[in-house]
Design a protein around this motif. Structure first.
Motif, mmCIF file in Angstrom:
data_model
loop_
_atom_site.group_PDB
_atom_site.id
_atom_site.type_symbol
_atom_site.label_atom_id
_atom_site.label_comp_id
_atom_site.label_asym_id
_atom_site.label_seq_id
_atom_site.Cartn_x
_atom_site.Cartn_y
_atom_site.Cartn_z
ATOM 1 N N ALA A 38 0.913 -1.228 -0.004
ATOM 2 C CA ALA A 38 0.114 -0.154 -0.025
ATOM 3 C C ALA A 38 0.916 1.253 -0.079
ATOM 4 O O ALA A 38 2.061 1.134 0.508
ATOM 5 N N PHE A 39 0.263 2.303 -0.447
ATOM 6 C CA PHE A 39 1.386 3.506 -0.652
ATOM 7 C C PHE A 39 0.473 4.694 -0.572
ATOM 8 O O PHE A 39 -0.941 4.850 -0.805
ATOM 9 N N ASN A 40 1.032 5.927 -0.059
ATOM 10 C CA ASN A 40 0.404 7.175 0.212
ATOM 11 C C ASN A 40 1.170 8.136 -0.849
ATOM 12 O O ASN A 40 2.530 8.155 -0.601
ATOM 13 N N ASP A 41 0.796 8.451 -1.867
ATOM 14 C CA ASP A 41 1.623 9.035 -3.137
ATOM 15 C C ASP A 41 1.662 10.448 -2.758
ATOM 16 O O ASP A 41 1.953 11.423 -3.687
ATOM 17 N N THR A 42 1.428 11.066 -1.735
ATOM 18 C CA THR A 42 1.244 12.500 -1.313
ATOM 19 C C THR A 42 2.638 13.123 -1.636
ATOM 20 O O THR A 42 2.686 14.225 -1.995
ATOM 21 N N ARG A 43 3.685 12.458 -1.197
ATOM 22 C CA ARG A 43 5.209 12.879 -1.404
ATOM 23 C C ARG A 43 5.912 12.308 -2.662
ATOM 24 O O ARG A 43 6.741 13.042 -3.331
ATOM 25 N N PHE A 44 5.528 11.245 -3.103
ATOM 26 C CA PHE A 44 6.148 10.459 -4.262
ATOM 27 C C PHE A 44 5.319 9.640 -5.126
ATOM 28 O O PHE A 44 4.249 9.307 -4.676
ATOM 29 N N THR A 45 5.532 9.829 -6.383
ATOM 30 C CA THR A 45 4.699 9.564 -7.528
ATOM 31 C C THR A 45 5.600 8.319 -8.076
ATOM 32 O O THR A 45 6.759 8.238 -7.949
ATOM 33 N N GLY A 46 4.722 7.445 -9.112
ATOM 34 C CA GLY A 46 5.238 6.463 -9.725
ATOM 35 C C GLY A 46 5.384 5.193 -9.461
ATOM 36 O O GLY A 46 6.188 4.415 -9.597
ATOM 37 N N TRP A 47 4.303 4.941 -8.494
ATOM 38 C CA TRP A 47 3.948 3.689 -7.697
ATOM 39 C C TRP A 47 3.630 2.720 -8.831
ATOM 40 O O TRP A 47 2.770 2.866 -9.661
ATOM 41 N N PRO A 48 4.075 1.162 -8.692
ATOM 42 C CA PRO A 48 3.248 0.165 -9.478
ATOM 43 C C PRO A 48 1.898 -0.100 -9.114
ATOM 44 O O PRO A 48 1.669 0.059 -7.845
ATOM 45 N N THR A 49 0.951 -0.380 -10.030
ATOM 46 C CA THR A 49 -0.519 -0.541 -9.813
ATOM 47 C C THR A 49 -0.809 -1.645 -10.498
ATOM 48 O O THR A 49 0.109 -2.282 -11.414
ATOM 49 N N GLU A 50 -1.919 -2.134 -10.438
ATOM 50 C CA GLU A 50 -2.579 -3.242 -11.147
ATOM 51 C C GLU A 50 -2.800 -2.989 -12.604
ATOM 52 O O GLU A 50 -2.436 -3.700 -13.488
ATOM 53 N N ASP A 51 -2.867 -1.555 -12.964
ATOM 54 C CA ASP A 51 -2.807 -1.076 -14.441
ATOM 55 C C ASP A 51 -1.382 -0.760 -14.962
ATOM 56 O O ASP A 51 -1.298 -0.976 -16.210
ATOM 57 N N ASN A 52 -0.448 -0.746 -13.920
ATOM 58 C CA ASN A 52 1.276 -0.606 -14.514
ATOM 59 C C ASN A 52 1.967 -1.454 -13.632
ATOM 60 O O ASN A 52 2.668 -0.856 -12.586
ATOM 61 N N PRO A 53 1.910 -2.681 -13.829
ATOM 62 C CA PRO A 53 2.489 -3.684 -12.818
ATOM 63 C C PRO A 53 4.001 -3.941 -13.257
ATOM 64 O O PRO A 53 4.455 -5.111 -13.420
ATOM 65 N N TYR A 54 4.952 -2.804 -13.156
ATOM 66 C CA TYR A 54 6.199 -2.820 -13.564
ATOM 67 C C TYR A 54 7.087 -3.645 -12.486
ATOM 68 O O TYR A 54 8.232 -3.866 -12.608
ATOM 69 N N ALA A 55 6.193 -3.812 -11.357
ATOM 70 C CA ALA A 55 6.811 -4.273 -10.022
ATOM 71 C C ALA A 55 5.587 -4.687 -9.118
ATOM 72 O O ALA A 55 4.700 -4.156 -9.246
ATOM 73 N N THR A 56 5.946 -5.612 -8.097
ATOM 74 C CA THR A 56 4.799 -5.617 -7.086
ATOM 75 C C THR A 56 5.261 -4.537 -6.153
ATOM 76 O O THR A 56 6.223 -3.959 -5.981
ATOM 77 N N LEU A 57 4.388 -4.381 -5.040
ATOM 78 C CA LEU A 57 4.609 -3.309 -3.979
ATOM 79 C C LEU A 57 5.247 -4.155 -3.006
ATOM 80 O O LEU A 57 5.429 -3.186 -1.686
ATOM 81 N N SER A 58 5.804 -5.252 -3.064
ATOM 82 C CA SER A 58 6.799 -5.680 -1.955
ATOM 83 C C SER A 58 8.141 -5.002 -1.643
ATOM 84 O O SER A 58 8.732 -4.316 -2.782
ATOM 85 N N VAL A 59 8.427 -5.040 -0.422
ATOM 86 C CA VAL A 59 9.850 -4.273 -0.293
ATOM 87 C C VAL A 59 11.132 -5.232 0.028
ATOM 88 O O VAL A 59 12.086 -4.817 0.316
#
Length: 557
Positions: A520-541
């Motif tokens: 899960a993410f909060n894009d208030t400060r940073f953008t460019g997160w992967p999503t289901e529509d843009n799965p360039y990575a999973t959201l795992s750390v």
């Protein structure tokens, strides 16, 4: 979750020290709130990430250490290639290309030009060869690997027999600098407090027990992709503290289990908060120590599996995020590998209390007048389920299982010390049962090898980082040998079908559910997160794909 290659698939790789709520409160109070629209502040802000299963950090960045800090294998060191399970593609990284020999007995990688270590020294082929020499010396494994030869910018891995899964096995191991590690008196125990890596954020800064910062690698090979100022890791002794930080907007990335996430996280700022849990994680298994009776009895393993209500497990324990397992044993990462006939005719992974009771009766584990069963030696049929104290989701899963087992007259007690103690028991075989992640490579070979391969079985008392349940099957061995010798994927799938049939017959583990990759993410400060529509990575750390995110995010302008 895709597993770090230097470590085995336990829920955690480091000590999780119990720290109280006051400490957690202090931790969250010391971070910058993410709720800012100031572009200047965002440009200098650190990407803030919680680590929910480490109550404190120690300054150890040695990837071989059991208490290694997070981000070592994602931000500091890098691999030759990266497989992205969300998209099914492979991204060249430290290597630009690779070629497997026609006989399947070698693969040659070409290293990328211009890559430097963070101390300014160039990455060379000998670094790769040395890394595998060190890995085999300290952690073992790679038994099929005969030699690694370096020549110019090429590295060739030579196998003692055809080994088709090798590309991702060797390609995703992080590479270490020989000029640093070869000079250490004891590479296994050195804390590596000031790591030298090729990754985007390598410079340790403001290290404290509760947090540390990784700043930019001054010599990164993709400087244009170092758009954020750095990474700030926060220590939490459990999901609850990490979730509170996420709800309060104290972190940018929330890679842990969050119950009722729409209400507790997203609803607080729908414009900026999202989550994505692709079913590309590993299978989560309930492992039974098969060196102990009655877990060495296949009828017992299947009966206990039938006693488990997986719908209840996933609904209560996993908030409905996970999908119940079937008797192929394969997670959602392997949907195209599943044997339809096995999947469609599952019995022992279906909840069926009556049949579970019948099977236990037939197998010789009688139920007394008090409704409780006894073992064949007359002792009570009771045992422990060990789960780390910080994982509230898996503790719920274990408690559901314990309640389910009571319905068939079996007593299970949930034991929850810290994860370090739990994993130590898994590794040496000193446990009854536990809940663990499994291998999650691009092909299912490693899953079946670590579930049923006799080569992965170690005696009790000898450490193992695979096959904690210590189960081996010679029929599976023969199929696994065929699999590694088959270069063609269609042939591999035929063999994988037979492996699933064998898995269905012997039930080496009790598969519970496909592990979602939390993110899960909060894009208030940073953008460019992967999503289901843009799965360039999973959201795992904790995944090889994490570095793809670190090299994509940018401050909101």
């Amino acid at each position: 979750m895709t597993q770090p290659r230097y470590f085995r698939a336990a829920r955690m790789t480091a000590a999780s020290l119990a720290v109280g709520a006051m400490l957690l409160t202090g931790c969250t109070a010391n971070v910058n709130k993410t709720s800012t629209s100031d572009a200047g502040a965002n440009a200098s802000a650190f990407l803030t990430i919680p680590r929910e299963d480490m109550g404190t950090f120690v300054q150890n960045f040695n990837p071989f250490a059991p208490t290694v800090n997070p981000m070592v294998q994602q931000s500091i060191y890098e691999s030759l290639l990266i497989f992205n399970p969300a998209k099914g593609d492979t991204v060249p990284w430290l290597a630009t290309e690779w070629k497997a020999a026609e006989d399947g007995k070698s693969v040659t990688f070409t290293l990328r030009d211009g890559v430097k270590w963070s101390d300014g020294q160039p990455l060379v082929a000998d670094d790769v060869a040395y890394t595998f020499e060190l890995q085999k010396k300290i952690k073992g494994g790679f038994e099929y690997l005969d030699t690694v030869t370096a020549e110019g910018n090429k590295v060739t891995f030579n196998f003692n027999k055809p080994w088709s899964p090798a590309l991702y096995d060797v390609g995703q191991l992080i590479i270490l600098p020989k000029h640093i590690w070869a000079a250490l008196p004891d590479p296994e125990k050195d804390a590596n407090a000031k790591p030298v890596g090729t990754g985007p954020y390598t410079e340790v800064d403001t290290f404290q027990a509760q947090s540390f910062v990784l700043k930019k690698n001054p010599n990164y090979w993709q400087p244009e992709k170092q758009k954020i100022a750095g990474i700030k890791m926060l220590a939490f002794a459990g999901n609850d503290g990490a979730n509170l930080a996420a709800a309060n907007g104290d972190v940018d990335w929330a890679p842990q289990y969050i119950p009722n996430i729409e209400k507790t996280f997203v609803s607080k700022d729908k414009e900026h908060r999202q989550y994505w849990f692709p079913a590309t994680g590993a299978m989560i298994n309930w492992q039974l120590n098969t060196t102990k009776a009655p877990f060495n009895d296949v009828d017992v393993r299947k009966a206990l599996s039938m006693a488990v209500d997986r719908d209840q497990v996933t609904k209560i324990g996993m908030s409905g995020y996970a999908k119940p397992a079937d008797c192929t044993g394969l997670s959602g990462n392997y949907e195209t590998w599943k044997n339809a006939a096995v999947k469609d005719n599952c019995t022992w992974t279906n909840h069926d209390v009556q049949k579970a009771n019948e099977l236990l009766d037939k197998a010789g584990y009688p139920k007394g007048a008090d409704g409780k069963r006894t073992l064949k030696d007359g002792k009570p049929f009771e045992f422990k389920i060990s789960v780390g104290a910080t994982s509230s989701d898996w503790l719920s899963v274990a408690n559901v299982i314990a309640q389910n087992l009571a319905e068939v007259g079996v007593t299970a007690k949930v034991e929850s010390p810290d994860w370090a103690a739990v994993v130590a028991g898994y590794e040496t075989g000193d446990f009854d049962s536990g809940i663990v992640w499994s291998a999650n490579d691009p092909s299912p070979y490693k899953y079946f090898n670590t579930s049923m391969g006799t080569s992965t079985v170690k005696p009790v008392g000898t450490k193992t980082f695979d096959n904690y349940h210590r189960f081996g099957d010679t029929k599976a061995d023969a199929l696994l040998a065929d699999f590694v010798g088959a270069a063609d994927e269609s042939k591999q799938k035929d063999i994988a079908n037979k492996l699933q049939e064998e898995y269905n017959d012997v039930a080496p583990l009790v598969p519970l559910f496909s592990g979602p990759e939390w993110g899960a993410f909060n894009d208030t400060r940073f953008t460019g997160w992967p999503t289901e529509d843009n799965p360039y990575a999973t959201l795992s750390v904790r995944s090889p794909t994490t570095v793809l995110i670190l090299s994509t995010l940018e401050p909101r302008k």
